[in-house]
Motif scaffolding. Sequence first.
Motif, mmCIF file in Angstrom:
data_model
loop_
_atom_site.group_PDB
_atom_site.id
_atom_site.type_symbol
_atom_site.label_atom_id
_atom_site.label_comp_id
_atom_site.label_asym_id
_atom_site.label_seq_id
_atom_site.Cartn_x
_atom_site.Cartn_y
_atom_site.Cartn_z
ATOM 1 N N LYS A 1 0.846 -1.190 0.000
ATOM 2 C CA LYS A 1 0.000 0.000 0.000
ATOM 3 C C LYS A 1 0.876 1.233 0.000
ATOM 4 C CE LYS A 1 -3.866 0.174 1.944
ATOM 5 N NZ LYS A 1 -5.003 0.357 2.854
ATOM 6 N N ASN B 1 -11.207 0.201 3.028
ATOM 7 C CA ASN B 1 -9.937 -0.261 2.460
ATOM 8 C C ASN B 1 -8.749 -0.160 3.414
ATOM 9 O OD1 ASN B 1 -10.160 2.604 2.209
ATOM 10 N ND2 ASN B 1 -8.484 2.606 0.733
ATOM 11 N N TYR C 1 -14.043 -2.901 -4.721
ATOM 12 C CA TYR C 1 -12.680 -3.143 -5.208
ATOM 13 C C TYR C 1 -12.060 -1.886 -5.825
ATOM 14 C CZ TYR C 1 -12.642 -8.197 -4.423
ATOM 15 O OH TYR C 1 -12.638 -9.442 -3.841
ATOM 16 N N SER C 2 -12.868 -0.894 -6.162
ATOM 17 C CA SER C 2 -12.329 0.344 -6.725
ATOM 18 C C SER C 2 -11.458 1.095 -5.720
ATOM 19 C CB SER C 2 -13.474 1.262 -7.183
ATOM 20 O OG SER C 2 -14.254 1.682 -6.077
ATOM 21 N N ASN D 1 -9.139 -0.335 -3.867
ATOM 22 C CA ASN D 1 -7.919 -1.134 -3.688
ATOM 23 C C ASN D 1 -7.746 -1.629 -2.249
ATOM 24 O OD1 ASN D 1 -6.880 -1.132 -6.372
ATOM 25 N ND2 ASN D 1 -6.293 1.014 -6.095
ATOM 26 N N MET E 1 1.724 -3.126 -5.722
ATOM 27 C CA MET E 1 0.589 -2.209 -5.756
ATOM 28 C C MET E 1 -0.011 -2.133 -7.148
ATOM 29 S SD MET E 1 1.894 0.947 -3.335
ATOM 30 C CE MET E 1 0.658 2.047 -4.034
ATOM 31 N N ASN F 1 -1.792 -5.426 -7.827
ATOM 32 C CA ASN F 1 -3.050 -5.486 -7.081
ATOM 33 C C ASN F 1 -4.112 -4.595 -7.710
ATOM 34 O OD1 ASN F 1 -1.823 -7.219 -5.299
ATOM 35 N ND2 ASN F 1 -1.509 -5.690 -3.693
ATOM 36 N N ALA F 2 -3.690 -3.406 -8.175
ATOM 37 C CA ALA F 2 -4.642 -2.480 -8.795
ATOM 38 C C ALA F 2 -5.262 -3.097 -10.047
ATOM 39 C CB ALA F 2 -3.948 -1.162 -9.131
ATOM 40 N N ASN G 1 -7.711 -5.729 -8.902
ATOM 41 C CA ASN G 1 -8.898 -5.090 -8.329
ATOM 42 C C ASN G 1 -9.790 -4.509 -9.423
ATOM 43 O OD1 ASN G 1 -8.328 -5.684 -5.642
ATOM 44 N ND2 ASN G 1 -7.056 -3.864 -5.387
#
Length: 356
Positions: free
Chosen positions: A58, A85, A134-135, A137, A337, A340-341, A344
């Motif tokens: 993150k 989040n 999920y927007s 993250n 990150m 993951n983005a 997501n």
Amino acid sequence: MKIALLGDIALYGRFAVENNPHLDHYFEDVERLLAGMDHVIGNLETPFVDKQKKYGAKSAHICCKLPNVEVLKSLHVSAVGLANNHAFDFGREAFELTCNHLQDNNIPFFGIKGKELFLEDASTKIALSGFCCYSTNPLGMGEDGVNILNVEEVERQMRENQEKGFFNIVSIHTGQEHVNYPNYDAIIMARKWAKQFDYVYYGHHPHVVQGVEKCGNSHIFYSLGNFCFDDVYTSKSKKPLVKLSDNNKTGMIVILEFEGNAVKNHETIPFYMGEEKMEIRKDLAPQFESYSSALSMPKGEYVSMRRKLLNAYIQKRKEMRNLTWYLKRLNLNSYLMIRNAKNNAKAYQANVRTYL
């Protein structure tokens, strides 16, 4: 029954008891208002920690120490939503510690592990549920973690609650940060539900106030903004990753008055996070109304207007970054990150856009 809804609560920095012994004075005007409510509900963004370590890839992790539960009590907070989040910023251990600490202090929670909260008096029955998109993250999503915003699942749960005689207040953590206008997916989603149910949409995550609209007998509050939040720092720089603007320091408290299972009256109370005191600022109402008025614009015009504002914000952020900033972020955390983005974004498509 009178219920107050609060925006994003983060008990660190100047809003932590260990840093600010005068929080009782800071909140006194708002505390007086909240004391008259039957229930006060907030979105708690900071997990409680003892010696837990940061978890996951993150840009920033936020948390609060155990004694800060007293801040919630002093503000008459009777329940908190945890579908956001930051719930897993310090991993499973802190997540479970947060649940246990809230339980030990008689503060119910909802929005995780499929958990809902039901409030009842002689004439009114309320179901509180919470979902994270999920927007934003997030981390820790799933059956034993943070409730996933899946449009079909939310509809199923709302329908089930309605059939049992409960009025739904649905806490939704979604959208882009620092923009006063929700993305159009959120508008379609909120209005879609309003065609099926009478309910309250209780939105957060953008960290700024967004518009309010009434659809049939449903009341939609797209984002209440921050309730209490401080600048966000990381270990990579002495400068804040996020320096709160006046826009971020402006928030909204929503007061709902129920008669039976219907909203009889509602009030939006603007406030400002001043340096010395949280100020109730009714003079900000016209500014809030302008955000609401924009919701009636034709879709194409609205989307274009919002895109320009979002692009301007992103460009301003980029101008603050130099070569040193980018070099410090050439690491595994940044790669994860980005990965993951992307994952997501796919999950957002499957859980939200598929159903709109």
